[in-house]
Design a protein around this motif. Structure first.
Motif, PDB file in Angstrom:
ATOM      1  N   THR A  40      -7.379 -10.664  -8.865  1.00  0.00           N
ATOM      2  CA  THR A  40      -6.046 -11.243  -9.044  1.00  0.00           C
ATOM      3  C   THR A  40      -5.055 -10.431  -8.225  1.00  0.00           C
ATOM      4  O   THR A  40      -4.944  -9.216  -8.396  1.00  0.00           O
ATOM      5  N   THR A  41      -4.343 -11.098  -7.329  1.00  0.00           N
ATOM      6  CA  THR A  41      -3.371 -10.410  -6.476  1.00  0.00           C
ATOM      7  C   THR A  41      -1.982 -10.511  -7.100  1.00  0.00           C
ATOM      8  O   THR A  41      -1.408 -11.612  -7.182  1.00  0.00           O
ATOM      9  N   VAL A  42      -1.435  -9.386  -7.521  1.00  0.00           N
ATOM     10  CA  VAL A  42      -0.086  -9.320  -8.070  1.00  0.00           C
ATOM     11  C   VAL A  42       0.865  -8.968  -6.935  1.00  0.00           C
ATOM     12  O   VAL A  42       0.696  -7.940  -6.266  1.00  0.00           O
ATOM     13  N   THR A  43       1.848  -9.818  -6.704  1.00  0.00           N
ATOM     14  CA  THR A  43       2.792  -9.585  -5.617  1.00  0.00           C
ATOM     15  C   THR A  43       4.076  -8.958  -6.155  1.00  0.00           C
ATOM     16  O   THR A  43       4.515  -9.269  -7.270  1.00  0.00           O
ATOM     17  N   HIS A  65      -7.794  -0.657 -12.572  1.00  0.00           N
ATOM     18  CA  HIS A  65      -7.983  -2.074 -12.895  1.00  0.00           C
ATOM     19  C   HIS A  65      -8.652  -2.744 -11.696  1.00  0.00           C
ATOM     20  O   HIS A  65      -7.970  -3.352 -10.854  1.00  0.00           O
ATOM     21  N   PRO A  66      -9.980  -2.647 -11.602  1.00  0.00           N
ATOM     22  CA  PRO A  66     -10.687  -3.159 -10.412  1.00  0.00           C
ATOM     23  C   PRO A  66     -10.464  -4.637 -10.143  1.00  0.00           C
ATOM     24  O   PRO A  66     -10.673  -5.096  -9.017  1.00  0.00           O
ATOM     25  N   GLY A  67     -10.048  -5.401 -11.147  1.00  0.00           N
ATOM     26  CA  GLY A  67      -9.814  -6.827 -10.934  1.00  0.00           C
ATOM     27  C   GLY A  67      -8.446  -7.161 -10.388  1.00  0.00           C
ATOM     28  O   GLY A  67      -8.122  -8.336 -10.211  1.00  0.00           O
ATOM     29  N   ILE A  68      -7.634  -6.136 -10.122  1.00  0.00           N
ATOM     30  CA  ILE A  68      -6.256  -6.344  -9.654  1.00  0.00           C
ATOM     31  C   ILE A  68      -6.086  -5.814  -8.238  1.00  0.00           C
ATOM     32  O   ILE A  68      -6.530  -4.706  -7.903  1.00  0.00           O
ATOM     33  N   ALA A  69      -5.413  -6.603  -7.395  1.00  0.00           N
ATOM     34  CA  ALA A  69      -4.940  -6.160  -6.078  1.00  0.00           C
ATOM     35  C   ALA A  69      -3.420  -6.291  -6.072  1.00  0.00           C
ATOM     36  O   ALA A  69      -2.871  -7.208  -6.698  1.00  0.00           O
ATOM     37  N   ILE A  70      -2.746  -5.382  -5.402  1.00  0.00           N
ATOM     38  CA  ILE A  70      -1.277  -5.376  -5.376  1.00  0.00           C
ATOM     39  C   ILE A  70      -0.813  -5.537  -3.941  1.00  0.00           C
ATOM     40  O   ILE A  70      -1.282  -4.834  -3.037  1.00  0.00           O
ATOM     41  N   ALA A 326      -0.565 -10.390 -15.773  1.00  0.00           N
ATOM     42  CA  ALA A 326      -0.931  -9.239 -14.947  1.00  0.00           C
ATOM     43  C   ALA A 326       0.318  -8.531 -14.416  1.00  0.00           C
ATOM     44  O   ALA A 326       0.352  -7.298 -14.322  1.00  0.00           O
ATOM     45  N   ALA A 327       1.340  -9.302 -14.063  1.00  0.00           N
ATOM     46  CA  ALA A 327       2.578  -8.718 -13.553  1.00  0.00           C
ATOM     47  C   ALA A 327       3.283  -7.905 -14.631  1.00  0.00           C
ATOM     48  O   ALA A 327       3.795  -6.806 -14.363  1.00  0.00           O
TER      49      ALA A 327
END
Length: 434
Positions: A40-43, A65-70, A326-327
């Motif tokens: 999941t990409t959080v912008t 949190h390996p499932g998160i990209a920022i 996520a944000a």
């Protein structure tokens, strides 16, 4: 820092620049909202340098949190960023999952756009008691929803040149320097007069009258609006006192007659043109960059005459965000006391969470460039004394009318103070619909 629009040409140029930037951001927004590699990409949309990336906090969160990209998108200036944010909010699209808001805009967002943001006071892990009362209040809507979590703040100190103070016969120890003007900005002006009597050749006491105005006015709870939301900029004690100090400094020859954040101001740091400047924490890095190696050890930091706050921001989660849960989790983590303390250690952003002040990163912080000054102690003490500032919808426009129009006419053009005051009032009347 934001600047007011003083001419039709500047308005037009900024409108064109904002439109070009807005188009670029919209195109980038279409690309960046896609998730990558099953994550999941959080912008995050910010203005200027918030320091999260530079301090390694994004990378650490992704590891936790390996499932998160920022992905962070940065617009250099807030006066371009904020109109874009309002446009995206109205459209309900093109928004990042997390959007930064500058303190000068938070009242406008909380009172006029609050329904478009998540109530972060209800987020897991958020405790109101973690934040300074006045910081929490700034992002709270009239109906009690808190739509922004405070990031950094700008408690005020005074940065001064020990070498120039010594040559002028003034004390150089930071505690003794602070006592020169403790409790009253008029004492700061009086110190400037004493400095000028023995000033080293080619130097003056401080950079600008507008700097003195800003330092003074930000120490009052009510400045341009009262607690009922009524404009009081014509006769508020804050404006009257601060204008008087600025005019006194300008007409007394205490200033270098510079505009802050313009090239001659930068050069004056490098040349040792002035001896003291009102100094929020974010200015330490600026001074270091502009003064260079020649200023190392010459500069020091003392307490300001009165507690005041100049600067600071918030992060918010729009209701139209793609990845709200996520944000929210990321926003809570980034603004927790532990992360704010680490950000201070690496980027000098003073935390808005008092619990961070007891952490070693803040409590024991010293700045070697500024004579090993205990900056954590100095700025934390200042933060605790800041009043809860009352903001209004045209806060920035009113403030910049005084600092960018009225005061420069008295300081740089030599116009009578009454004429300069009327010029500021006219500028405000053109911007403010009462």
């Amino acid at each position: 820092m934001p600047r007011s629009t003083r001419t039709a040409r500047r308005t037009f140029c900024r409108a064109v620049a904002a439109a070009v930037a807005l188009g670029a951001v919209l195109l980038a927004g279409c690309a960046r909202h896609g998730d990558e590699g099953g994550r999941t990409t959080v912008t995050i949309g910010t203005f200027g340098v918030f320091g999260y990336k530079q301090a390694g906090l994004y990378r650490e969160y992704e590891q936790l949190h390996p499932g998160i990209a920022i992905k962070e998108s940065v617009v250099e200036r807030n006066d371009t960023y904020y109109p874009q944010l309002l446009t995206h909010l109205a459209a309900g699209s093109g928004l990042a999952d997390i959007q930064a808001v500058e303190v000068g805009n938070i009242h406008d967002v909380a009172t006029g756009q609050g329904h478009r943001f998540e109530d972060l006071s209800r987020a897991p892990g958020v405790r109101r008691s973690d934040w300074l009362d006045w910081k929490w209040a700034q992002a709270t809507t009239p109906d009690g929803r808190t739509i922004g979590l405070g990031t950094d703040i700008g408690p005020l100190a005074v940065c001064y040149r020990k070498d120039l103070f010594r040559q002028a016969g003034l004390p150089t120890d930071r505690a003794a320097v602070g006592r020169l003007w403790a409790g009253d900005w008029q004492k700061f002006i009086d110190t400037g007069k004493a400095y000028m009597r023995r000033a080293p050749a080619g130097t003056v006491f401080t950079d600008s009258a507008a700097g003195i105005y800003n330092a003074s006015v930000h120490g009052y709870a009510e400045r341009y609006y009262d607690r009922r939301g009524r404009p009081v900029y014509r006769n508020s004690p804050a404006v009257t006192a601060s204008w008087g100090l600025a005019v006194q400094a300008a007409r007394g020859g205490l200033t270098a007659r510079l505009r802050q954040f313009e090239k001659p101001w930068d050069q004056a740091f490098a040349n040792g043109r002035f001896a003291a400047v009102a100094c929020p924490p974010w200015m330490l890095g600026y001074i270091k960059e502009k003064s260079g190696d020649a200023g190392r050890g010459a500069w020091d930091v003392a307490a300001a005459p009165r507690p005041a706050n100049w600067g600071g921001s918030f992060i918010t989660v729009p209701k139209a965000a793609r990845h709200k849960a996520a944000a929210i989790a990321l926003a809570v983590w980034l603004t927790a006391p532990a992360q704010q303390a680490r950000l201070f250690a690496r980027q000098a952003g003073v935390p808005s969470t008092p619990a961070a002040y007891a952490m070693p990163e803040v409590r024991d912080a010293r700045n070697p460039y500024f004579g090993d000054a205990p900056v954590g102690e100095i700025f934390a003490a200042a933060a605790r004394g800041v009043p809860t500032l009352v903001f209004g919808p045209m806060e920035q426009q009113i403030g910049t009318a005084f600092t960018d129009v009225g005061i420069p006419q008295a300081e740089q053009q030599g116009k009578p103070p009454a004429e300069a005051w009327q010029a500021a009032q006219k500028e405000i009347e053109n911007a403010v619909d009462e």
